[in-house]
Enzyme design. Structure first.
Site, PDB file in Angstrom:
ATOM      1  N   CYS A   1      -6.509   1.084   3.024  1.00  0.00           N
ATOM      2  CA  CYS A   1      -7.465   2.166   3.250  1.00  0.00           C
ATOM      3  C   CYS A   1      -7.556   3.136   2.075  1.00  0.00           C
ATOM      4  CB  CYS A   1      -7.095   2.913   4.527  1.00  0.00           C
ATOM      5  SG  CYS A   1      -7.479   1.996   6.044  1.00  0.00           S
TER       6      CYS A   1
ATOM      7  N   GLU B   1       0.857  -1.178   0.000  1.00  0.00           N
ATOM      8  CA  GLU B   1       0.000   0.000   0.000  1.00  0.00           C
ATOM      9  C   GLU B   1       0.894   1.228   0.000  1.00  0.00           C
ATOM     10  OE1 GLU B   1      -3.812   2.028   2.290  1.00  0.00           O
ATOM     11  OE2 GLU B   1      -2.833   0.299   3.197  1.00  0.00           O
TER      12      GLU B   1
ATOM     13  N   ASN C   1     -12.418  -3.157   1.400  1.00  0.00           N
ATOM     14  CA  ASN C   1     -11.392  -3.228   2.438  1.00  0.00           C
ATOM     15  C   ASN C   1     -11.932  -2.658   3.735  1.00  0.00           C
ATOM     16  OD1 ASN C   1      -8.332  -3.273   3.286  1.00  0.00           O
ATOM     17  ND2 ASN C   1      -9.068  -1.227   3.811  1.00  0.00           N
ATOM     18  N   GLU C   2     -12.098  -3.499   4.757  1.00  0.00           N
ATOM     19  CA  GLU C   2     -12.414  -3.049   6.124  1.00  0.00           C
ATOM     20  C   GLU C   2     -13.650  -2.161   6.205  1.00  0.00           C
ATOM     21  OE1 GLU C   2      -9.077  -1.373   8.157  1.00  0.00           O
ATOM     22  OE2 GLU C   2      -7.745  -3.051   7.681  1.00  0.00           O
TER      23      GLU C   2
END
Length: 833
Positions: free
Chosen positions: A249, A57, A381-382
């Site tokens: 994120c 990332e 994602n999350e």
């Protein structure tokens, strides 16, 4: 040989020189501490070729200024306050003469909008990342710039020099042809070595000169594909089975706006792969979730190419249009959702389609006619909104499967290892027959030592697990030992856990948004953390199949009652606390303070942040921006059963309340977190030895209203805690898990014909261990690799003390006894006969 490679080679040479002495033979003992028993007649699960991989990332400046080898910072003058409040178009540059960054009709193209305008003679100088541009004597560096001038023949001079002006290369000269954008290029050979060079572009022309995409690349990049060699080589040395990219994120946050070629390229938009392909000068830049600007020089083509170069399967993550990472927002635009689903189908065509297809042609034009062979796509994602996320996920999955039935579509379980959202999403994934679910968690080393059996009870017929992000929350060798103990459980459950990747992968030592990290670097050096060495040991010694085994005996750490001081805290929130009381079950008052006397005698800071004052009969923290503002009462609660009550009112800020209890010191405590993660989630968190190393014992969605007073009550009964808000049970937990510092797993390497016995001893004392291989016949001599050291040790730029040592061992057989050192991980490769 470059400095990058020289340092790596030196470490490898040093390690190679240490081992292959003969280790002491196996020892005999009547009463071992542990016994490992191998069931040689049983067949364990097969281990996936993608068992261990890496997660990349763009965090900690991992891409620009890191893996992406571009040496010029803000090369296209696109930095804006949307990226970071301190940024301007000239961030990273020093200018002389009349210089300004401009966005007008003379721009290079629609996405690369801002350029530099020099009027008359002048110059611009760039210092790159960290302390400057790293140059190696004798190495070549390729310069390029897009330029135009209203005066044909305007001269440009390009130099490399020290901060004092000493030349580091012979200058090159360029004449700008005219007033249309043209790319000019040249090469500079460094005449000296420096890690603080400066690149300057100057003109003596009297007219107006426009510059954009000022670039300097080392000629020597990884496989010639534009990636910094030493960093890419360290990743390749792990031999990862997959590369997950581009986040994280930054994938599912941002505005979610669609790109419209007729309008300005929007900033702070979610990561969209089509923005990142094609010629680099046509790609946009974007506001990175982690607080800086990210160019898309390292884009989807480069990610696919890097995965191919290191022999790893590519695993892209696409936005599900539901935010996570402390945000709560989902798109309500069906057309936008359909466009993103089509973008994902186009992505698969870009990766796998023939060169005659629409997006396969783009790939071929970029230099890769052959398909990349994409087999997996992760959606989201999350996400904190399970209902909205899963509805979107199903639409993505159905569309992908209809056109590409062989592609595995990966869902996720939210941001935590447990809790309401986690349970909800897992139930949905099981019911929908999801192929694989992505789990993420960052916890204390004790959590990893307590949860080796986490996946033992997972449904063998349900969705497989992709552990996409995990790490123990610090960078010491003890953290690596705890991760190693946990990884033995991942391997033992290889029929459930198909893939796992430590996170994050890279960190620039001068630009850190998250820690711990696997590989650290500055502008000319890189080094692996102790966890890098641990991951490398596991990733290069996986094996093909688990050999069932068990362990008996041992020394465990029993859970202790929750005792200690009581505290108050806030995080980016101003709040008032009143009527705090601690009582025993029989009503005996252990602590009481209503702050009516106008002072906070008996209270002291644990973390000396924020502004704490007593006003109007309450203890208030008034700084709505300060984080982790913990204060604690002097009284130490030694009773094992007690109740804490307090009234809490949020007066301003982003989050809610933090009520610490069981405080031992600044790094050891529990707290009840209400309205955390930007007022979206609540949790009970436990810090063990470091305030940064928190694990979540209970989580649930939660919000705190500004101006509302809440009656909060915490009931402690030994290791069990019940949380009550306004008379209603909010949640509970029992911190009763046993900490087991010894772990093991046995696998078989079919290619070499070896059995690999992997033993982790995270305790402070040696572990005398009998290994019974049953009917397995092994050669009397084997190969042993050990990582060992002080649990508090770290690998740093100046020293990397935690390194593997490989030796030859003798005295082996179907049964033998060895003493595994304190604080060690040992891999024994035994040749079967």
């Amino acid at each position: 040989m470059s400095r990058f490679r020289a340092r790596t080679a030196g470490i490898v040479a040093a390690v190679a020189a240490l081992p292959l002495a003969v280790a002491p033979p196996a020892v005999a003992a009547a009463d071992p501490d542990y016994t490992i028993t191998v069931d040689s007649g049983a067949t364990g699960p097969a281990i996936s070729d993608e068992m261990y991989g890496v997660f990349f990332e763009d965090i900690n400046y991992a891409a620009d200024g890191g893996l992406y080898a571009e040496l010029v910072r803000n090369r296209s003058f696109e930095f804006q306050s949307a990226d970071n409040q301190s940024y301007t178009g000239l961030t990273g540059w020093a200018a002389t003469g009349t210089a300004a960054t401009v966005d007008d009709d003379a721009r290079l193209n629609e996405r690369n909008r801002t350029y530099l305008r020099l009027t008359g003679p002048g110059s611009i100088t760039n210092a790159g990342y960290n302390s400057g541009i790293a140059l190696e004597k004798g190495e070549r560096y390729d310069f390029s710039v897009w330029a135009r001038s209203d005066t044909a023949g305007t001269p440009l001079t390009i130099t490399l020099a020290t901060t004092g002006g000493a030349a580091l290369a012979t200058p090159i000269k360029i004449n700008v042809k005219g007033d249309t954008w043209v790319r000019y290029a040249g090469s500079l050979r460094a005449t000296a070595t420096s890690d603080s060079g400066r690149l300057s572009v100057s003109t003596t022309g009297a007219g107006t000169t426009r510059l954009d995409m000022v670039s300097l690349f080392p000629r020597d990049t990884y496989k010639g594909h534009g990636l910094r060699r030493d960093l890419a080589e360290k990743v390749a040395a792990l031999r990862p089975g997959f590369v997950r990219f581009p986040g994280g994120c930054l994938v599912n946050t941002g505005s979610h706006y669609a790109y419209d070629a007729a309008s300005n390229f929007p900033r702070a938009r979610s990561y969209q792969w089509k923005d990142t392909v094609g010629p680099v000068e046509t790609r946009g830049t974007n506001a990175n979730f982690w607080g800086y600007n990210q160019s898309y020089g390292l884009g989807y083509f480069e990610y696919f190419q890097f995965s191919e170069d290191i022999g790893a399967a590519p695993l892209p993550v696409v936005p599900a249009l539901v935010t996570g990472c402390g945000q709560n927002r989902a798109t309500d635009d069906p057309a936008l959702l359909r466009r993103h689903i089509q973008d994902t189908l186009d992505l698969i065509e870009f990766a796998n389609g023939p060169a005659t297809s629409t997006w396969g042609r783009v790939r071929a034009q970029m230099g890769h006619p052959k398909p990349f062979g994409l087999t997996m796509v992760a959606v989201g994602n999350e996400e904190n909104l399970p209902e909205e996320y899963f509805a979107n996920f199903l639409q993505f999955r159905d569309a992908i499967k209809a056109k590409h039935p062989g592609v595995t579509v990966i869902s996720n379980s939210g941001p935590d290892d447990m809790g309401v959202t986690f349970d909800n999403l897992w139930a949905k994934n099981r019911a929908a027959g999801t192929e694989m679910v992505d789990e993420h968690y960052y916890n204390s080393p004790n959590w990893f030592l307590q949860n080796n059996e986490r996946y033992d009870s997972y449904d063998r017929n349900g969705p497989k697990v992709f552990l996409g992000e995990y790490a123990s929350q610090d960078a010491k060798f003890f953290n690596s030992l705890s991760e190693a103990a946990y990884m033995t459980g991942l391997e033992r459950n290889a029929d459930v856990v198909r893939m796992a990747s430590y996170a994050p992968l890279l960190a620039n030592i001068d630009n850190v948004q998250w820690r711990p990290d696997l590989i650290w670097f500055d502008n000319d050096e890189s080094w692996g953390s102790t966890s890098y060495q641990m991951q490398k040991l596991f990733m290069t010694n996986v094996g093909d199949r688990v050999v069932p085994s068990s362990v008996s005996g041992g020394r465990v750490v029993q859970p202790q009652p929750v005792t200690g001081r009581v505290g108050l805290s806030t995080w980016r929130t101003a709040a008032r606390y009143d009527d705090l009381k601690v009582t025993a079950p029989d009503g005996t008052v252990l602590l009481e303070d209503n702050f009516d006397d106008g002072n906070a005698d008996g209270w002291s800071p644990i973390e000396n942040r924020g502004t704490w004052t007593v006003a109007d009969g309450a203890y208030a923290q008034t700084d709505a921006t300060a984080e982790n503002t913990m204060v604690a009462a002097a009284a130490n609660i030694t009773a094992t059963d007690y109740d804490i009550s307090v009234k809490a009112t949020k007066t301003a800020g982003d989050e809610g309340f933090l009520i610490p209890f069981g405080i031992k010191d600044s790094g050891t405590w529990y707290w009840w977190n209400l309205g955390g993660w930007n007022n979206t989630q609540g949790a009970i968190e436990k810090a063990t030895g470091s305030a940064a190393a928190k694990e979540q014992l209970f989580t649930r969605p939660d919000t705190v209203n500004t101006g509302q007073t809440y009656d909060l009550r915490i009931e402690v009964r030994g290791t069990k805690v019940t949380l009550i808000r306004d008379g209603q049970v909010w949640g509970s937990f029992d911190d009763n898990q046993v900490t087991e510092p010894f772990a093991q797993v046995v696998t078989r390497d079919l290619r070499t014909g070896e059995v690999i016995v992997k033993v982790v001893n995270a305790s402070t004392t040696p572990a005398l261990t009998r290994v019974d291989l049953g009917r397995l016949k092994v050669a009397p001599t084997g190969r042993m690799t050990v990582l060992a050291g002080d649990p508090g040790e770290q690998n740093t730029r100046s020293a990397e003390p935690i390194q593997p040592v490989t030796t030859t061992v003798r005295g082996l057989g179907s049964s033998f006894t060895r003493e595994f050192p304190a604080g060690s991980v040992t891999f024994l490769r035994l040749k079967t006969r």
